[in-house]
Write an enzyme that holds these catalytic residues in place. Structure first.
Site, PDB file in Angstrom:
ATOM      1  N   ASP A 106     -29.730  19.678  -4.181  1.00 58.20           N
ATOM      2  CA  ASP A 106     -29.488  18.361  -4.287  1.00 58.20           C
ATOM      3  C   ASP A 106     -29.968  18.571  -5.790  1.00 58.20           C
ATOM      4  O   ASP A 106     -30.334  18.951  -7.032  1.00 58.20           O
ATOM      5  CB  ASP A 106     -29.557  17.915  -3.719  1.00 58.20           C
ATOM      6  N   HIS A 305     -21.246  18.238   1.659  1.00 60.41           N
ATOM      7  CA  HIS A 305     -22.930  18.509  -0.215  1.00 60.41           C
ATOM      8  C   HIS A 305     -23.793  19.103   1.053  1.00 60.41           C
ATOM      9  O   HIS A 305     -24.680  19.531   0.381  1.00 60.41           O
ATOM     10  CB  HIS A 305     -22.780  16.661  -0.435  1.00 60.41           C
TER      11      HIS A 305
END
Length: 328
Positions: A106, A305
């Site tokens: 991320d 994610h």
């Protein structure tokens, strides 16, 4: 199955430009520095630390400045990318090492990428999880995000960029907000196609209005959620959100490196259900130019994610195979 830990986790703090950097270490061997994203902590690497240690590496997961037990400077501009890169360099030096492989997820993927770009003498290889590398350049970020939102909805990045606004939503119920945010971007709990997109905020609304209501993702236990919630209940969210509030500063700071490739060996792992990989498909397609020494690019089918937590065994195998090849 997870490998048996080869040594206990060791918590320590080291000196860094911001003051104090907290890190968690396991194993011995070549250094692998692990950098988390938003809204997480060193704990997001809990499945990788023992796996890397068992494979013969010194695995070190940091709390990025503004998170956990690391220092939290008051100034918003203390969270610009150049500062976070210097924290990574300081961590390597404080650990008594000359070089390291850096792996990020991320926002940590961006921090890892720019650490490698700006300090190739320290970071000999870079692993990127979820967020692809895109060289500096292009239009001013806030202008881009403003156009993404449109007249009815606001893009979540723009929402996070306004000081105090997201904090007012999150901090009265940190645990509940985190649970919803994690679920919104996890493969097994994300909203079905056609449902309101949790990356957008209705004008005058809240981001959490679009979070799914239901069970936690399979990768996140109640105890895991307690760990994350306790960290942010202690620190607040401002340090973490200040990363978003420096994107225009980063654009200016990194302008001299416009279009620059990362020339060290690299690895990318993304999820097919992660918006980061679909929105940034052009960045992945550009890897022959932007990551000329790319070892492999993997897209995990049906993964969301939180890739190293959703698919720990698969990510651990890909990481250790790549690290072994680097040693060869």
């Amino acid at each position: 199955m997870q490998p048996e830990p080869t040594a206990e986790l060791r918590h320590r703090t080291v000196e860094a430009p911001a003051g104090r950097l907290h890190l968690v270490e396991q194993g011995t061997g070549p250094l692998v520095l692990l950098v988390h994203g938003f809204p997480e902590s060193w704990y997001s690497w809990r499945r990788q630390l023992p796996a890397l240690a068992a494979a013969g590496y010194r695995a070190v997961a940091i709390d990025v400045r503004g998170y956990g037990r690391s220092s939290k400077p008051a100034a918003t501009d203390a969270y610009r990318m150049l500062d976070l890169v210097q924290d990574n360099v300081a961590a390597v030096r404080a650990l008594g090492e000359e070089s390291a492989v850096v792996v990020g997820h991320d926002w940590g993927s961006d921090i890892a990428a720019f650490s490698a770009l700006l300090h190739p003498e320290v970071f000999r290889a870079v692993g990127l999880l979820s967020v692809p590398y895109a060289p500096p350049g292009g239009p001013r970020p806030t202008d881009v995000f403003g156009r993404i939102g449109g007249p009815e909805h606001e893009f979540y990045v723009s929402y996070f960029q306004e000081p105090g606004r997201a904090e007012a939503e999150i901090e009265p119920d940190v645990r509940g907000w985190l649970a919803g945010f994690y679920a919104a971007l996890s493969a097994d709990t994300m909203p079905a196609q056609g449902r309101p997109d949790p990356h957008f905020v209705t004008h005058g609304g809240r981001l959490r209005d679009r979070f799914p209501a239901g069970p936690l993702p399979a990768w996140l236990s109640e105890d895991d959620l307690d760990v994350y919630a306790a960290e942010f209940e202690h620190t607040g969210l401002t340090g973490a959100l200040n990363r978003y509030r420096n994107m225009d500063r980063d654009w200016e700071d990194l302008a001299p490196h416009r279009g620059a490739p990362i020339k060290q060996p690299s690895l990318f792992i993304g999820g097919t259900l992660d918006a980061s990989t679909t929105w940034m498909a052009d960045a992945i397609n550009a890897y022959p130019t932007t990551l000329p020494a790319l070892s492999a690019s993997h897209l995990l089918e049906g993964c969301g994610h939180w890739i190293q937590q959703e698919r720990p065994d698969e990510v651990n195998r890909l990481l250790t195979d790549w690290l072994t090849a680097l040693q060869g």
